[in-house]
Design an enzyme around this catalytic site. Structure first.
Site: not given
Ligand code: ITT
Length: 224
Positions: A34, A37, A94, A178, A180, A206
């Site tokens: 991502n 991220k 995660d 995401g 936010d 985070r």
């Molecule tokens: P990786 O597993 O490759 O790291 P990912 O997008 O799947 O990427 P996550 O499983 O940690 O990562 O995140 C799940 C979802 O949660 C992500 O796709 C966003 O929609 C949301 N998310 C994660 N961090 C966020 C943040 O800081 N603010 C808002 N939404 C967030």
């Protein structure tokens, strides 16, 4: 094994723990697909003594096989996949949005709440639909971020960070990513997407988890 970083060779062989600790800078692999991220992780961890290397820049880097029902296990899977492939200290993050009235959902399913290939907008739209009739005082939620550190040699450690707030009724703001645009942190009137990146990082889940990690790495680096 030859590992490539966008054309440049960054490590000729998997490094032993001593090897990576004894260098001037602590080399740390960031395991995420991502880009949003990755940008935040880079902003938060940035330090002169730390060299951050995206796992995706290693040619042939395998995709971590997530699928567990906990953020902790998924973060470890991401970190271990990168550590095992590169031989370098690696981190995985995660993160889930946990909504009180939905018994903590979408939680570990946050990225695929509206389906396997759902976009951020699809997920937000589904969440707003589900919460349509829920009044302001019952829209409490929190972000939970779990960061896993996996070291060559097998040691692992978890760092957690939370951000409490509530969900508003329509998306607002263009920053962040995401969920936010619909998340208003406690003590603020704006969504996380309306805050500057530096302010989000200061109060975010985070930011909190990664600053704990950074303190830990600093101690390891100084002791090496
Ligand atoms: P990786 O597993 O490759 O790291 P990912 O997008 O799947 O990427 P996550 O499983 O940690 O990562 O995140 C799940 C979802 O949660 C992500 O796709 C966003 O929609 C949301 N998310 C994660 N961090 C966020 C943040 O800081 N603010 C808002 N939404 C967030």
């Amino acid at each position: 094994m030859r590992l490539e970083k966008t054309g440049a060779c960054i490590a000729a062989t998997p490094l032993y723990p001593e090897a990576s600790m004894n260098e001037d800078r602590f080399r740390l692999v960031i395991s995420t697909s991502n880009q949003d991220k990755l940008r935040e992780v880079t902003e938060i961890l940035s330090a002169s003594w730390l060299e951050l290397v995206p796992f995706s820049s290693f040619s042939g880097a395998p995709a971590p096989k997530e699928g567990s029902f906990s953020l902790e296990e998924n973060a470890l899977i991401k970190a271990r996949t990168a550590r095992d492939f590169t031989g370098l200290p690696s981190v995985g993050d995660d993160t889930g949005l946990e909504v009180d009235i939905l018994d903590g959902k979408p939680g570990v399913f946050s990225s695929r709440y509206a389906g396997e290939k759902a976009s951020y907008a699809d997920n937000v739209s589904k969440l707003l639909d589900v919460l349509q009739s829920i009044p302001r005082q019952e829209r409490a939620a929190r972000f939970k971020c779990v960061v896993a550190l996996a070291l060559p040699g097998g040691k692992e450690k978890l760092f957690r960070g939370y951000c409490w707030g509530h969900l508003c009724f329509e998306p607002k703001g263009d920053n962040g990513f995401g969920y936010d645009p619909v998340f208003v942190p406690n003590g603020k009137k704006s969504t996380l997407a309306q805050l500057s990146p530096s302010l989000k990082n200061k109060l975010s889940h985070r930011g909190k988890a990664l600053r704990s990690l950074k303190r830990h790495l600093r101690k390891m680096h100084e002791a090496s």
